[in-house]
Design a protein around this motif. Structure first.
Motif, PDB file in Angstrom:
ATOM      1  N   LYS A  46       0.825  -1.209   0.000  1.00  0.00           N
ATOM      2  CA  LYS A  46       0.000   0.000   0.000  1.00  0.00           C
ATOM      3  C   LYS A  46       0.865   1.267   0.000  1.00  0.00           C
ATOM      4  CE  LYS A  46      -1.913  -1.025   3.994  1.00  0.00           C
ATOM      5  NZ  LYS A  46      -1.268  -2.269   4.436  1.00  0.00           N
ATOM      6  N   SER A  47       1.808   1.292   0.915  1.00  0.00           N
ATOM      7  CA  SER A  47       2.637   2.498   1.017  1.00  0.00           C
ATOM      8  C   SER A  47       3.454   2.687  -0.247  1.00  0.00           C
ATOM      9  CB  SER A  47       3.571   2.406   2.222  1.00  0.00           C
ATOM     10  OG  SER A  47       2.815   2.387   3.402  1.00  0.00           O
ATOM     11  N   THR A  48       3.985   1.588  -0.753  1.00  0.00           N
ATOM     12  CA  THR A  48       4.778   1.672  -1.972  1.00  0.00           C
ATOM     13  C   THR A  48       3.956   2.288  -3.102  1.00  0.00           C
ATOM     14  OG1 THR A  48       5.937  -0.309  -1.257  1.00  0.00           O
ATOM     15  CG2 THR A  48       6.212   0.348  -3.552  1.00  0.00           C
ATOM     16  N   ALA A  92      -2.933  10.252   1.666  1.00  0.00           N
ATOM     17  CA  ALA A  92      -2.789  10.106   3.114  1.00  0.00           C
ATOM     18  C   ALA A  92      -2.453   8.651   3.423  1.00  0.00           C
ATOM     19  CB  ALA A  92      -4.079  10.515   3.812  1.00  0.00           C
ATOM     20  N   ASP A  93      -1.327   8.444   4.106  1.00  0.00           N
ATOM     21  CA  ASP A  93      -0.909   7.079   4.443  1.00  0.00           C
ATOM     22  C   ASP A  93      -1.245   6.825   5.902  1.00  0.00           C
ATOM     23  OD1 ASP A  93       0.224   4.620   4.662  1.00  0.00           O
ATOM     24  OD2 ASP A  93       2.168   5.181   3.804  1.00  0.00           O
ATOM     25  N   GLU A  94      -2.290   6.046   6.133  1.00  0.00           N
ATOM     26  CA  GLU A  94      -2.765   5.745   7.480  1.00  0.00           C
ATOM     27  C   GLU A  94      -2.789   6.983   8.370  1.00  0.00           C
ATOM     28  OE1 GLU A  94      -1.851   2.094   9.108  1.00  0.00           O
ATOM     29  OE2 GLU A  94      -1.018   1.222   7.277  1.00  0.00           O
ATOM     30  N   PRO A  95      -3.540   7.981   7.986  1.00  0.00           N
ATOM     31  CA  PRO A  95      -3.494   9.262   8.726  1.00  0.00           C
ATOM     32  C   PRO A  95      -4.040   9.139  10.133  1.00  0.00           C
ATOM     33  CG  PRO A  95      -5.302   9.272   7.152  1.00  0.00           C
ATOM     34  CD  PRO A  95      -4.528   8.013   6.893  1.00  0.00           C
TER      35      PRO A  95
HETATM   36 MG   LIG Z   1       2.507   1.078   5.045  1.00  0.00          MG
END
Ligand SMILES: [Mg+2]
Ligand SMILES: Nc1ncnc2c1ncn2[C@@H]1O[C@H](COP(=O)(O)OP(=O)(O)O)[C@@H](O)[C@H]1O
Lengths: 236, 880
Positions: A38-40, A159-162
């Motif tokens: 996901k982050s990638t 937004a990454d896991e905000p």
């Molecule tokens: Mg991640």
């Protein structure tokens, strides 16, 4: 598109062929178990990293073909990013943090202060303008970070896991804020999240597994429960 | 351009965010600036005062006639000079050292009441006071037209038995206007009346000796040299050009006397000024380099500490250029702060010194323009150059770094590149040292080689840190009972800032090692040469016949040998020092060669004594000290053209001998040539030949052999009592003086070295604190899983010890290399064949102090980890 990392002699395929199109403004969730990429994916979409293969087009512009300084300018004006860790500069006040992109853009000070104060007022943080991050609560820090991301009214916000570091009540505030932004400013918001409760605010959700998108679902009141089940299943 | 103001803001915010570190780095620049300004202003102030005194002495005179060999000439020359067209005033002078006595026994001044001064022995006050100033015989009515006598008290003397004292002599004798002083001449005494006392405004070097003026003919009579003069001073009519005048009358003065422009006195002085300027330049480069090492270390630490902030800035649209520029601006701000604080501080420091020594510095505080510009340039350079590497690092931080929990592991490639650049710089310096022309080599080495060497060593500190960690790490871990590998890994996690810290710390050790090594080498060299007959009597203006007779008639004096000292110029080549900068004068010693060789253990290095002595007596050649051979490989068979003024002779070198003791002794007695240049080394001639050719038969030294049954100190006391005005030193006195001077120098150098160590230890404490802050999460986890406080403390101390050991290793290597360079220069420029010494004890003390400072520097860091609860450490680590 694909992306792999090399760790020593081992190569890790983080993304194994992603095909994703987001056309309508709105709140889009990316879900999936930890390590699924996901982050990638978000980093590639946010022009923070480059794919090994494939194309990324935002607002009709091919960001995989841009050079370093074009990317920088693109990030500054067209993309907003919010992190799980808030990532505010500890030596700057809330106002300075919110207006950091304007500072980098060379906007005159008085103009910057006006812009920043307006934004902080909208975010309900006007009385916190002079505080440094360490004097703000987690929710407040995240709202400052969101303010910084939307300062130049970008068309896309990532937004990454905000809400990953926030309790459920504060999370709800932050999610409402994001949803409002998507609605009122006509923005595309792409949010990586773990929590089905967060995904409930979204219009669409893509589910990622082992570097591939396995489902893309339109979210409405009726299928939040289903989404939750799927996410739970996937997490096992 | 508009974007760059953002960099400025970023720089300001990181500057304010890390106040202490900013203060430390700005402090380093400020200190360097202050040091350069203070030193340069002090030098300029001393020079201005020397010049002031010189100018006062020359006064209004345009030209002068002097005996370049310190001899006397006939007064008839004065009569001739007075007939020359264009001469407005001409006056003759005759110089002599004179011992004056103030018989205080009957009239002890009321303010010197012995009860008020319990420290003083009352008997001593009752004894007559003596002083031996330089007496100048002048024509009272004329001398006032040449010189201004300040704050004159009393009246201007005009009688043959009247004296004009300077304040120094008056103080020594406690004499006041109207007092009667006596002078012992052979066995009679003569009385003189103090007519006036003036303020002499002496500068440093001449403080020890007073200067009095008295009637010319009286002094000539006392010396037994009627109608002899030492110099003539001329004031020319306004429309006369001094140089043209001197050229026109050049041939009208006898061969051994020369007519010259008065301002010629300055020439040697100007050369000295030039020399100190170059020294200042080289010193400044090095000083600022050290400041920039501290900046590199501090900024690199900041950059790696703030990786996340930098990455965030990149994420929200900051460009690489902006991050690069923000560090450079940071450097520039440090320079600015350094200048703003350092310059006034330096001037103030010099001001305090000038005030403290105000009596010796008639010209007062002088501000050195060169020093100010050097320190501004240096501060700017230190800040900007120091910021380049950190700026590069900052611009390379990828935006994704914002998401990473930990800094990236160091790349091997960079360490290798750094090591290679370091080796390259060291090689460059070795290359410069191979330049064939010594003058070129010296300059290239001083301004490029030494800075390159230091920068190289600074960079090499990073690879050396790896070596030390690998070799000393396991041992240290075992000693400190730290789990294997833990310390090694944590030291090498941040090799640049740790290596750079070692690099900044190395400077103090290197200064300590190199200066002690050189000083000990020199000391050993001189001490090993000081082996001669038991004592030596000395008088700067010549030992009189009666004094000599008095000494030789002492019962314990078995043999004696008179020596004459004469400054001569070498015309045909540069023997010592740098081309066109080193002094061209040599000390010529002349003596009765037979006696000299009989009582002194002279080592012949080249030449055949038998043949040489024969030819020396015929005036065909000279002997030279071994320094000539050491420096320029000048030896037997070479020819030197020696002389001064119009007198020039070619001399073949007939032998090379080792007579270091005589050189050092002459140096210690403060014999300098008239032109204020230090004559470097000795040549030897036959006494009679010199007296005839150079018109000076004064005896300056009388070497004395003492019988075994007398104590040195006792002999010394008796000789000085029997021949007033004479200085007598035994071999032991000379050795003591050499030791004293050497240790004073070394003490000063050690203070500088330890100051550098202390300053860089601050940098060390800073880096350690930063390291600990960056890792407080890790430390918190360690403690949470049961790691003991003691373990953390030992780990931190162990890491610091590794840095200190790296600094000790780098510093010692650098220091010994510099010491070797120094020893080579002693040989090359001064012809001293010194042996390289490793200063074991000072080096050990230095390393011990370094370790101690390291321990102290880690204490705040240790406290910040050991004191708080693990939970707060973990929390602090999260948000950082
Ligand atoms: Mg991640
Ligand atoms: N910088 C990196 N270097 C090596 N591997 C990485 C890096 N970033 C992520 N990965 C790997 O790529 C995969 C996907 O990671 P990520 O996108 O962070 O997953 P998620 O955000 O869904 O938890 C994981 O296996 C992770 O270990």
């Amino acid at each position: 598109m694909t992306k792999s990392y090399t760790l020593g002699r081992r190569s890790i395929e983080a993304l194994r062929g992603i095909d994703l199109e987001i056309t309508k403004p709105g709140f889009h969730a990316i879900m999936g178990p930890s390590g699924s990429g996901k982050s990638t994916l978000l980093h590639l979409l946010a022009a923070l990293d480059r794919p090994d293969q494939g194309e990324i087009e935002i607002n009709g512009r091919r960001i995989d073909r841009m050079n370093e300084s074009q990317l920088t300018m693109f990030r500054r004006h067209h993309i907003g990013i919010v992190f799980q860790q808030y990532n505010l500069l500890s030596t700057m006040s809330a106002l300075e943090n919110v207006t950091l992109p304007a500072l980098l853009d060379g906007m005159p000070r008085s103009q910057r202060i006006d812009l920043g104060m307006n934004l902080l007022t909208t975010l309900g943080l006007a009385d916190r303008a002079e505080h440094r991050p360490d004097a703000l609560s987690g929710g407040e820090q995240q709202r400052v970070a969101i303010g910084r991301a939307i300062l130049f009214e970008p068309s896309i916000l990532y937004a990454d896991e905000p809400t990953g570091n926030l309790d459920s009540q504060t999370s709800e505030q932050v999610l409402n804020l994001l949803a409002t932004l998507a609605r009122e400013r006509n923005m595309i918001i792409v949010m990586v999240t773990h929590e089905p409760a967060a995904a409930a605010h979204c219009q669409r959700a893509s589910i990622l597994r082992d570097g591939r998108i396995v489902h893309t679902i339109d979210v409405h009141e009726g299928n939040v429960g289903e989404l939750a089940t799927r996410a739970l299943q996937l997490d096992r | 351009m508009k974007e760059m103001s953002a960099s400025w803001q970023l720089a300001l915010s990181s500057l304010i965010g890390k106040r202490w570190r900013t203060a430390l780095m700005a402090g380093a620049v400020a200190l360097a600036s202050a040091l350069v300004v203070a030193v340069s202003c002090s030098i300029v102030s001393v020079q201005a005062s020397i010049e002031h005194a010189l100018m006062w002495f020359l006064g209004a005179s345009d030209a002068r006639i002097v005996h370049p060999f310190n001899g006397r000439f006939d007064e008839s020359i004065l009569d001739t000079a007075r007939t020359w067209e264009g001469v407005a005033v001409a006056t003759g002078r005759f110089g002599l050292q004179l011992t004056l006595t103030h018989p205080l026994t009957q009239t002890s001044p009321p303010d010197k009441d012995p009860d008020k001064d319990p420290d003083k022995d009352p008997d001593e006050l009752q004894a007559p006071l003596q002083s031996t100033p330089n007496a100048v015989g002048v024509e009272f009515d004329l001398v006032r037209r040449f010189r201004v006598f300040r704050d004159l008290e009393g009246t201007w003397p005009d009688e043959a038995n009247e004296l004009l004292l300077d304040d120094f002599t008056a103080d020594e004798l406690q004499a006041e206007v109207g007092d009667t002083l006596s002078v012992a001449i052979d066995d009679k005494t003569e009385s003189f009346i103090v007519a006036g006392i003036y303020n002499s405004q002496k500068f440093f070097g001449t403080r020890q000796r007073g200067l009095i003026e008295m009637d010319l003919h009286t002094l000539q009579r006392i010396a037994g040299m009627n109608r002899k003069l030492t110099s003539i001073y001329l004031i020319l009519d306004d429309d006369i050009d001094a140089q043209a005048f001197c050229d026109a009358h050049y041939d009208e003065v006898p061969e051994q006397v020369s007519l010259e422009r008065s301002d010629m006195v300055r020439s040697g002085f100007d050369r000295q000024i030039q020399g100190t300027r170059l020294g200042l330049l080289a010193g400044s480069i090095l000083t600022f380099m050290c400041a920039s090492f501290i900046i590199v270390t501090g900024l690199t630490t900041s950059v790696s500490e703030r990786q996340r902030d930098l990455a965030i800035t990149r994420c929200v649209g900051g460009s690489r250029g902006q991050l690069f520029a923000s560090q450079i601006y940071f450097g520039a701000i440090l320079s600015g702060l350094g200048i703003v604080i350092g310059l006034p501080l330096g001037i103030a420091l010099a001001g305090v010194l000038a005030w403290y020594y105000r009596d010796s510095l008639p010209a007062g505080l002088q501000v050195s323009g060169l020093g100010l510009s050097l320190s501004m340039l240096g501060a700017l350079g230190a800040g900007l150059l120091g910021a380049i590497y950190p700026a590069y690092l900052a611009s390379r931080v990828p935006p994704l770094q914002a998401m990473a929990a930990r800094a990236r592991p160091p790349s091997w490639r960079v360490v290798m590149v750094m090591g290679l650049i370091g080796l390259g710089l060291v090689a460059l310096q070795v290359g410069l040292f191979q330049l064939p022309d010594p003058t070129q080599r010296f300059h290239a080495y001083a301004y490029v080689g030494i800075p390159a060497l230091h920068l190289g060593a600074f960079l090499l500190a990073v690879p050396l840190l790896y070596l030390v960690t690998w070799f000393a790490g396991p041992l240290l871990s075992a000693l400190l009972r730290i789990p294997a590998g833990m310390m090694t890994r944590s030291v090498l996690a941040t090799p640049y800032r740790n290596g750079f810290t070692a690099g900044a710390l190395m400077v103090g050790i290197s200064i300590l090692v190199s200066t002690w090594s050189n000083s000990l080498s020199l000391l050993n060299h001189w001490l090993s040469t000081v082996q001669f007959a038991d004592g030596i009597a000395f008088r700067i203006v010549g030992i009189t016949e009666s004094q000599r007779a008095a000494i030789e008639s002492m019962p314990f004096v078995t043999r004696s040998c008179p020596l004459r000292y004469l400054p001569l110029q070498v015309f045909n080549r540069q023997v010592f020092g740098l081309e066109n900068m080193g002094p061209r004068t040599v000390k010529c010693f002349s003596t009765d060669l037979d006696i000299f060789f009989e009582i002194n253990p002279v080592r012949w290095i080249e030449g055949d004594p038998e043949i040489a002595l024969e030819r020396l007596k015929r005036g065909e050649g000279i002997l030279v000290a071994d320094r000539f051979t050491n420096a320029k490989n000048i030896g037997v068979g070479d020819v030197l053209t020696l002389g001064s003024g119009k007198v020039r002779h070619d001399y073949e070198i007939l032998g090379v001998i080792d007579v270091g003791w005589l050189e050092i002794t002459a140096q210690l007695f403060g014999m300098r040539s008239t032109y204020m240049e230090l004559a470097v080394s000795g040549i030897f001639m036959d006494g009679d030949v010199v007296a005839e050719r150079y018109g000076n038969s004064d005896i300056h030294f009388l070497q004395v052999e003492l019988s075994d049954d007398i104590d040195d100190a006792e002999a010394s006391r008796q000789i000085m009592a029997a021949a007033p005005g004479i200085l007598f030193w035994t071999t032991r006195d000379v050795r003591d003086r050499v030791n004293e001077i050497a240790f004073t120098t070394m003490a000063i150098q050690s203070v500088i070295a330890f100051a550098a160590l202390a300053l860089s230890s601050l940098a060390m404490g800073n880096v350690i604190l930063a390291n600990i802050r960056a890792r407080s999460y890790e430390f918190g986890v360690l403690r949470a899983v049961g790691g003991m406080r003691g373990l953390l403390a030992r780990l931190i101390f162990g890491e610091a010890t590794i840095i200190a050991l790296t600094a000790a290793l780098t510093g010692t290597l650098l220091g010994m290399h510099l010491a070797w360079v120094g020893a080579e220069n002693y040989r090359e420029l001064a012809g001293l064949d010194v042996k390289l010494v490793f200063p074991t004890i000072p080096a050990l003390i230095g390393v011990a102090v370094l370790l101690l400072l390291t321990l102290l520097a880690t204490l705040p860091g240790v406290w910040s980890v050991v004191h708080p609860r693990p939970s707060s450490l973990i929390a602090a680590g999260r948000n950082g």
